[in-house]
Design a protein around this motif. Structure first.
Motif, PDB file in Angstrom:
ATOM      1  N   GLN A   1      81.743  -3.839  57.773  1.00  5.44           N
ATOM      2  CA  GLN A   1      83.043  -3.226  58.011  1.00  5.44           C
ATOM      3  C   GLN A   1      84.047  -3.670  56.952  1.00  5.44           C
ATOM      4  N   LEU A   2      84.908  -2.755  56.575  1.00  6.93           N
ATOM      5  CA  LEU A   2      85.976  -3.072  55.638  1.00  6.93           C
ATOM      6  C   LEU A   2      87.126  -3.672  56.442  1.00  6.93           C
ATOM      7  N   SER A   3      87.364  -4.955  56.255  1.00  2.85           N
ATOM      8  CA  SER A   3      88.316  -5.648  57.110  1.00  2.85           C
ATOM      9  C   SER A   3      88.992  -6.788  56.353  1.00  2.85           C
TER      10      SER A   3
ATOM     11  N   SER B   1      96.785  -4.164  61.403  1.00  2.00           N
ATOM     12  CA  SER B   1      96.888  -5.620  61.409  1.00  2.00           C
ATOM     13  C   SER B   1      96.427  -6.230  62.728  1.00  2.00           C
ATOM     14  N   SER B   2      96.567  -5.494  63.822  1.00  2.00           N
ATOM     15  CA  SER B   2      96.146  -6.042  65.113  1.00  2.00           C
ATOM     16  C   SER B   2      94.636  -6.126  65.231  1.00  2.00           C
ATOM     17  N   LYS B   3      93.939  -5.232  64.544  1.00  2.00           N
ATOM     18  CA  LYS B   3      92.473  -5.231  64.554  1.00  2.00           C
ATOM     19  C   LYS B   3      91.904  -5.952  63.339  1.00  2.00           C
TER      20      LYS B   3
ATOM     21  N   SER C   1     101.456  -6.179  51.863  1.00  4.05           N
ATOM     22  CA  SER C   1     101.887  -7.459  52.428  1.00  4.05           C
ATOM     23  C   SER C   1     101.032  -8.628  51.950  1.00  4.05           C
ATOM     24  N   GLY C   2     100.065  -8.345  51.070  1.00  3.33           N
ATOM     25  CA  GLY C   2      99.265  -9.412  50.474  1.00  3.33           C
ATOM     26  C   GLY C   2      97.975  -9.729  51.207  1.00  3.33           C
ATOM     27  N   ILE C   3      97.554  -8.883  52.136  1.00  2.23           N
ATOM     28  CA  ILE C   3      96.300  -9.112  52.862  1.00  2.23           C
ATOM     29  C   ILE C   3      95.132  -8.564  52.054  1.00  2.23           C
ATOM     30  N   ASP C   4      94.147  -9.422  51.778  1.00  6.21           N
ATOM     31  CA  ASP C   4      92.955  -8.993  51.051  1.00  6.21           C
ATOM     32  C   ASP C   4      91.994  -8.297  51.997  1.00  6.21           C
ATOM     33  N   VAL C   5      91.442  -7.184  51.519  1.00  9.59           N
ATOM     34  CA  VAL C   5      90.505  -6.393  52.307  1.00  9.59           C
ATOM     35  C   VAL C   5      89.142  -6.451  51.634  1.00  9.59           C
ATOM     36  N   GLY C   6      88.105  -6.711  52.415  1.00 10.37           N
ATOM     37  CA  GLY C   6      86.760  -6.777  51.860  1.00 10.37           C
ATOM     38  C   GLY C   6      85.727  -6.627  52.952  1.00 10.37           C
ATOM     39  N   ILE C   7      84.482  -6.931  52.616  1.00 12.23           N
ATOM     40  CA  ILE C   7      83.395  -6.890  53.597  1.00 12.23           C
ATOM     41  C   ILE C   7      83.286  -8.281  54.189  1.00 12.23           C
TER      42      ILE C   7
ATOM     43  N   THR D   1      88.637   5.711  63.139  1.00  9.43           N
ATOM     44  CA  THR D   1      87.248   5.325  62.946  1.00  9.43           C
ATOM     45  C   THR D   1      87.121   4.302  61.827  1.00  9.43           C
ATOM     46  N   VAL D   2      86.285   3.311  62.027  1.00  7.32           N
ATOM     47  CA  VAL D   2      86.140   2.210  61.080  1.00  7.32           C
ATOM     48  C   VAL D   2      85.480   2.686  59.775  1.00  7.32           C
ATOM     49  N   ILE D   3      85.958   2.131  58.642  1.00  3.56           N
ATOM     50  CA  ILE D   3      85.321   2.343  57.347  1.00  3.56           C
ATOM     51  C   ILE D   3      84.289   1.247  57.128  1.00  3.56           C
ATOM     52  N   VAL D   4      83.073   1.629  56.750  1.00  6.62           N
ATOM     53  CA  VAL D   4      82.022   0.648  56.465  1.00  6.62           C
ATOM     54  C   VAL D   4      81.465   0.909  55.070  1.00  6.62           C
ATOM     55  N   ARG D   5      80.844  -0.104  54.528  1.00  4.50           N
ATOM     56  CA  ARG D   5      80.198   0.016  53.221  1.00  4.50           C
ATOM     57  C   ARG D   5      78.732   0.340  53.424  1.00  4.50           C
ATOM     58  N   ASN D   6      78.286   1.434  52.801  1.00  2.79           N
ATOM     59  CA  ASN D   6      76.894   1.878  52.885  1.00  2.79           C
ATOM     60  C   ASN D   6      76.506   2.399  51.509  1.00  2.79           C
ATOM     61  N   PRO D   7      76.112   1.500  50.592  1.00  3.47           N
ATOM     62  CA  PRO D   7      75.923   1.870  49.187  1.00  3.47           C
ATOM     63  C   PRO D   7      75.043   3.098  48.975  1.00  3.47           C
ATOM     64  N   GLY D   8      75.616   4.053  48.234  1.00  5.67           N
ATOM     65  CA  GLY D   8      74.871   5.259  47.872  1.00  5.67           C
ATOM     66  C   GLY D   8      74.798   6.299  48.959  1.00  5.67           C
ATOM     67  N   LYS D   9      75.269   6.002  50.149  1.00  2.76           N
ATOM     68  CA  LYS D   9      75.165   6.953  51.265  1.00  2.76           C
ATOM     69  C   LYS D   9      76.517   7.301  51.867  1.00  2.76           C
ATOM     70  N   GLY D  10      77.586   6.862  51.201  1.00  4.27           N
ATOM     71  CA  GLY D  10      78.924   7.137  51.705  1.00  4.27           C
ATOM     72  C   GLY D  10      79.466   8.432  51.140  1.00  4.27           C
ATOM     73  N   GLU D  11      80.779   8.611  51.234  1.00  3.69           N
ATOM     74  CA  GLU D  11      81.425   9.789  50.685  1.00  3.69           C
ATOM     75  C   GLU D  11      82.364   9.374  49.555  1.00  3.69           C
TER      76      GLU D  11
END
Length: 235
Positions: free
Chosen positions: A185-187, A131-133, A173-179, A220-230
């Protein structure tokens, strides 16, 4: 396994699906056909990931019926098992997987159907929201539970989620996470756009160039990288 409700001696099938998402998509197609007024397979019920019941009908016809799951007929097959008096019934190993269930963001301030999100190639690594970041990190020391909600509000809580669904990701807690930025970045996102559920199968990756020291632990930050992630799984 498919078990029929009229008796306990016959009409049992082993259903083989190409993969898990095909199984979920097949059941979605069956239940959608019923809700739209086509009652041919109204007796099919999903008890668990591995157990269905029917009341009995030619269940294998679901993949031959254009009103149901015809587009899956090359991804599913049904094997009629021996009747009970033949005394042969294969043992099915238990699959310890979480069912992909559509959640409700908040129900009387209590979030239902929550999951941890875990890396498949690195099963000691989980998504953790800080939550701090205001961002989601890949962490080996902490983890956060999330609710996955289908964007289509016509889908009731408890609906099985399939890969083609657009979904929202929310913390308890109701916080929406998205790009929410150009770095993918997923934030935290005030007005998130839905993500395709199949994104968990290869669109999110750990970006080792974007690490943060949180309580003296490098996450480490999670990022969206279509087709190249895990691949990530809900547990």
């Amino acid at each position: 396994m498919l078990f029929q409700l009229k008796n306990d001696w016959g009409g049992r099938y082993l259903i083989t699906f190409a993969n898990r998402d095909v199984a979920d998509t097949w059941y979605r197609a069956v239940t959608d056909s019923v809700s739209q007024g086509y009652r041919r397979f109204a007796g099919v019920q999903r008890i668990s990931l591995q157990w269905y019941t029917h009341d009995p009908e030619n269940i294998w016809e679901t993949v031959n019926d254009p009103k149901v799951a015809f587009n899956l007929r090359d991804k599913v097959f049904f094997t009629l098992l021996n009747d009970k008096n033949c005394r042969v019934l294969s043992t099915i190993p238990v699959l310890n997987y979480a069912d992909h269930v559509n959640g409700a963001r908040q129900v009387l301030l209590i979030t239902v159907f929550v999951f941890y999100i875990r890396s498949v190639p690195q099963p000691d690594t989980y998504w953790s929201y800080d939550s701090s970041k205001g961002a989601v990190f890949a962490s080996r020391s902490r983890r956060t539970m999330f609710t996955i909600t289908i964007a289509d509000h016509a889908r009731a809580p408890g609906t099985i989620i399939v890969g083609s669904d657009d979904v929202y990701i929310t913390t308890p807690s109701g916080i929406d996470v998205g790009i929410a930025n150009t770095l993918n970045q997923l934030s935290r996102s005030v007005n998130p756009f839905p993500l395709r559920f199949s994104s968990f199968y290869g669109d999110f990756q750990i970006d080792h160039s974007l690490s943060e020291s949180i309580d003296h632990v490098n996450d480490t930050v999670i990022v969206r990288n279509p087709g190249k992630g895990e691949t990530w799984e809900l547990v």
